[in-house]
Design an enzyme around this catalytic site. Structure first.
Site, PDB file in Angstrom:
ATOM      1  N   SER A   1      26.898  45.009  60.767  1.00 44.57           N
ATOM      2  CA  SER A   1      26.153  45.577  59.666  1.00 44.57           C
ATOM      3  C   SER A   1      24.644  46.175  60.112  1.00 44.57           C
ATOM      4  O   SER A   1      23.480  45.595  59.474  1.00 44.57           O
ATOM      5  CB  SER A   1      25.903  44.631  58.583  1.00 44.57           C
ATOM      6  OG  SER A   1      27.385  44.094  58.148  1.00 44.57           O
TER       7      SER A   1
ATOM      8  N   ASP B   1      29.371  46.749  56.803  1.00 42.23           N
ATOM      9  CA  ASP B   1      29.646  45.867  55.759  1.00 42.23           C
ATOM     10  C   ASP B   1      29.964  46.464  54.308  1.00 42.23           C
ATOM     11  O   ASP B   1      30.787  46.144  53.569  1.00 42.23           O
ATOM     12  CB  ASP B   1      28.795  44.469  55.410  1.00 42.23           C
ATOM     13  CG  ASP B   1      27.014  44.967  55.169  1.00 42.23           C
ATOM     14  OD1 ASP B   1      26.978  46.201  55.516  1.00 42.23           O
ATOM     15  OD2 ASP B   1      26.361  44.144  55.159  1.00 42.23           O
TER      16      ASP B   1
ATOM     17  N   ARG C   1      19.721  51.446  65.959  1.00 39.39           N
ATOM     18  CA  ARG C   1      18.514  50.611  66.060  1.00 39.39           C
ATOM     19  C   ARG C   1      19.012  49.285  65.351  1.00 39.39           C
ATOM     20  O   ARG C   1      19.822  49.209  64.536  1.00 39.39           O
ATOM     21  CB  ARG C   1      17.432  51.330  65.172  1.00 39.39           C
ATOM     22  CG  ARG C   1      17.824  51.593  63.717  1.00 39.39           C
ATOM     23  CD  ARG C   1      16.588  51.850  62.715  1.00 39.39           C
ATOM     24  NE  ARG C   1      17.212  52.296  61.421  1.00 39.39           N
ATOM     25  CZ  ARG C   1      17.823  53.194  60.993  1.00 39.39           C
ATOM     26  NH1 ARG C   1      17.974  54.469  62.044  1.00 39.39           N
ATOM     27  NH2 ARG C   1      18.148  53.607  59.718  1.00 39.39           N
TER      28      ARG C   1
END
Ligand code: BGC
Length: 645
Positions: free
Chosen positions: A274, A327, A289
């Site tokens: 996630s 997710d 990132r």
């Protein structure tokens, strides 16, 4: 007592003779009833004398008592000013010089009585909460900008909202079956689960959860974190799937298999990761990132599925990372699998530690290139918006001094600006910073005992030196849920929570009230901002213009699950959005998709496995066709020459 009991005259119990006509029942201590006679028919002269004598005596006694009392009063006043004086009317008092318990009961029985909110605190609280107001107009401006940034992300890469293509081109319908593994790295915890999809919209799930050690969240090397994840998978398999863990079915290294491993009898694993990832295949994607406090620069730009597979292979586990899933994508899939009715789900969203949403977009609206293979037949693809980074440039988002301070001191300043105003990881910190600024002002009586000393707990407000209120991230957002839910007249639940969680002892009712107001203002703003994202995606889908009813949305995360009325506040804001309105808002169905990411990852692993099968079937067909073609070259036609290509 009025019961009429008549006693026989032969045994008169009363003081006077004569016939007894009526009696009053009197209940004695033992509960036995006596009968008191009343009324006489004739009065004896001696009785009159006795009565007169008694009356005179009574008057004498009363007069004497009156004079004595008066004297006592005067004497006590005169003598009390004398250092050696004593009152004459009572024995000397014995003064025991011992600690005196002012509240003799073990627990106070009456609630604390407080004065009205002190003005400075009330005014300051109002001033602060006003800064978190997010008006209907703001909501509409937010939606327009959200739509603009969504389109920008669909047109090109490198925009603030990434609009990541996921290669998932359809949502399930509940008939899918099979046993799959799923792992979920989402924030503070790592979950490993096995999911049995039963094919009838139900599933069975076995899972284990472990906290990710803080030092691994900022590890030097990617393999430190991914090695830890692989070891958790190993532990899970040993504990729950011993049968699959037998050495005989461990992955066998072979030279015949394309990736060097025999793929039979192995678990297909859906990897819920996630964090923002640039996907370039169903099980391939490079990390853009880190968010939510993770920071391992070594992993940025690398394929996270490959990183996990490497560590799994080091342990020779019978597991293949088959699908990479955000997710939100998992939540969307899980909601679609389990949601009632025939409507397919439009959006899967997380409002937890972080926030994000994935929705079904028409392929025709995705203008940036989609590399690699995907199924085009549905005409749709799931897009992971990464809306946590909506409006990093602060075109429309609110920016109080506390928002700015939080961002400045975070590990990723200038990034995830929307998330920093919406998700659980940050809300507590915004509240904390606002409260600290109140605490620093000597004119504001927050947690200063000005209020609490006036209540009858007779306690002193104290904040422990190591209270979370003085520490960055020290105020957990769960306290905000408690604050919002506490409707007791004296905020006793919240005050207890302030003690337990923040070590703020004996806060007054007014302190708790101020805390609650600030906290609710931050929570409400978060819900209304969430509505901006949800509303924009509903408008983008165009579903309100069709008859499709309802428009289904699956949500998960601690905030939406535990913060009181979070969903209601989203609905309230949806109803004011131009193009949605109260009628449109009623057509939107927001339902919890609990554990969505695990189930969703399993579903995508299933899709991936089907794609693999189709792939190998296609490959087989190609090989067969090729063989036929070559053979037909070998078997010459009448009068033809042959060559082997
Ligand atoms: C991540 C998203 C994720 C969301 C919810 C964000 O910080 O960037 O990828 O979906 O948190 O977990």
């Amino acid at each position: 007592m009025t019961a009429a009991a008549t006693a026989p005259s032969s045994s008169p119990p009363g003081p006077g003779p004569g016939p007894q006509v009526e009696g009053d029942d009197i209940e004695t201590c033992g509960g036995v009833k006596e009968s008191r006679q009343a009324g006489t028919s004739a009065i004896h002269p001696s009785l009159v004398f006795i009565h007169l004598f008694s009356l005179a005596f009574l008057i004498l006694v009363l007069t004497a008592q009156f004079f004595l009392t008066d004297i006592k009063f005067h004497y006590s006043r005169i003598f009390s000013s004398h250092p050696f004086s004593r009152t004459i009317s009572s024995p000397p008092a014995v003064i025991v010089h011992e600690p005196v318990c002012e509240s003799p009961q073990p627990f106070p029985t009456a609630p604390p009585v407080s004065r009205v909110h002190t003005m400075a605190l009330a005014e300051e609280t109002k001033r602060i909460t006003a800064q978190f107001e997010y008006t209907d107009d703001d909501v509409n401006k937010g939606v327009q900008e959200f739509l603009r940034q969504m389109h920008e992300g669909l047109d090109k890469d490198g925009t603030s909202m990434s609009q990541i293509v996921t290669y998932v081109t359809g949502v399930p319908n509940g008939t899918e079956k099979g046993l799959y593994l799923a792992v979920d790295l989402g924030g503070t915890n790592f979950r490993v689960c096995s999911i049995n999809l039963n094919g009838d919209s139900t599933f069975n799930l076995t899972y284990s959860k472990v906290a990710v050690p803080k030092e691994l969240m900022v590890a030097k090397k990617a393999e430190d974190l991914f090695g830890f994840l692989a070891r958790q998978i190993e532990l899970f398999l040993k504990e729950h799937h011993e049968e699959h863990f037998e050495a005989s079915i461990r992955r066998r290294q072979t030279i015949s298999a394309e990736d060097g491993y025999e793929d039979e009898e192995i678990f297909r694993l859906g990897f819920t990761f996630s964090f923002p990832v640039m996907q370039f295949g169903i099980n391939k994607g490079t990390l853009i990132r880190w968010t939510k406090g993770f920071d391992i620069p070594d992993a940025v730009g690398k394929d996270v599925c490959a990183l996990l597979q490497q560590e799994i292979d080091k342990l020779r586990l019978p597991v293949k990372v088959a699908a990479l899933v955000n997710d939100t994508v998992g939540t969307l899939m899980a909601r679609s699998y389990t949601s009632p009715g025939k409507t397919s789900t439009l959006l899967g969203a997380i409002f937890g530690t972080g926030t994000n949403g994935a929705y079904v977009e028409k392929l025709a609206n995705i203008h940036k290139p989609i590399t690699g293979e995907y199924n085009q037949s549905t005409g749709e693809m799931v897009i992971n918006t990464e809306w946590g980074s909506f409006d990093n440039q602060l075109n429309v988002l609110p920016n109080t001094k506390w928002d700015a301070e939080l961002d400045r001191d975070s590990v990723n300043p200038g990034i995830q600006i929307f998330e920093k105003r919406v998700s659980g990881m940050f809300l507590g910190e915004i509240v904390r910073l606002a409260l600290v600024s109140m605490l620093k002002d000597p004119k504001i009586s927050l947690f200063r005992d000005v209020n609490s000393s006036s209540n009858d707990w007779k306690s002193t407000t104290t904040i422990a030196k190591d209270s979370g209120i003085f520490e960055q991230w020290g105020l957990d957002s769960s306290v905000m849920s408690i604050a919002a839910a506490d409707h007791t007249p004296e905020y006793s639940i919240l005050r207890q929570e302030l003690e337990n969680e923040l070590k703020i002892y004996s806060a007054s009712k007014e302190d708790a009230q101020a805390f609650k107001h600030v906290s609710c203002a931050v929570g409400r703003r978060a819900a209304r901002l969430s509505a901006v994202a949800v509303g924009a995606i509903v408008l983008q889908s165009g579903k309100l213009k069709t008859d499709e009813d309802p428009i289904d949305i699956g949500v998960d995360g601690s905030l939406v699950e535990h913060y009181p009325f979070f969903r209601d506040m989203i609905y309230e804001a949806l109803a004011v959005i131009d193009g949605i309105g109260p009628e449109g808002a009623k057509r939107i169905r927001i339902g919890i998709a609990k554990d969505g990411s695990g189930v969703g990852a399993a579903l995508i692993a299933l899709v991936a496995a089907n794609m693999e099968k189709k792939d190998s079937a296609d490959r087989l067909t190609t090989v067969k066709e090729e063989a036929v073609r070559k053979l037909s070259n070998v078997i010459p036609g009448v009068g033809e020459k042959t060559t082997l290509a």
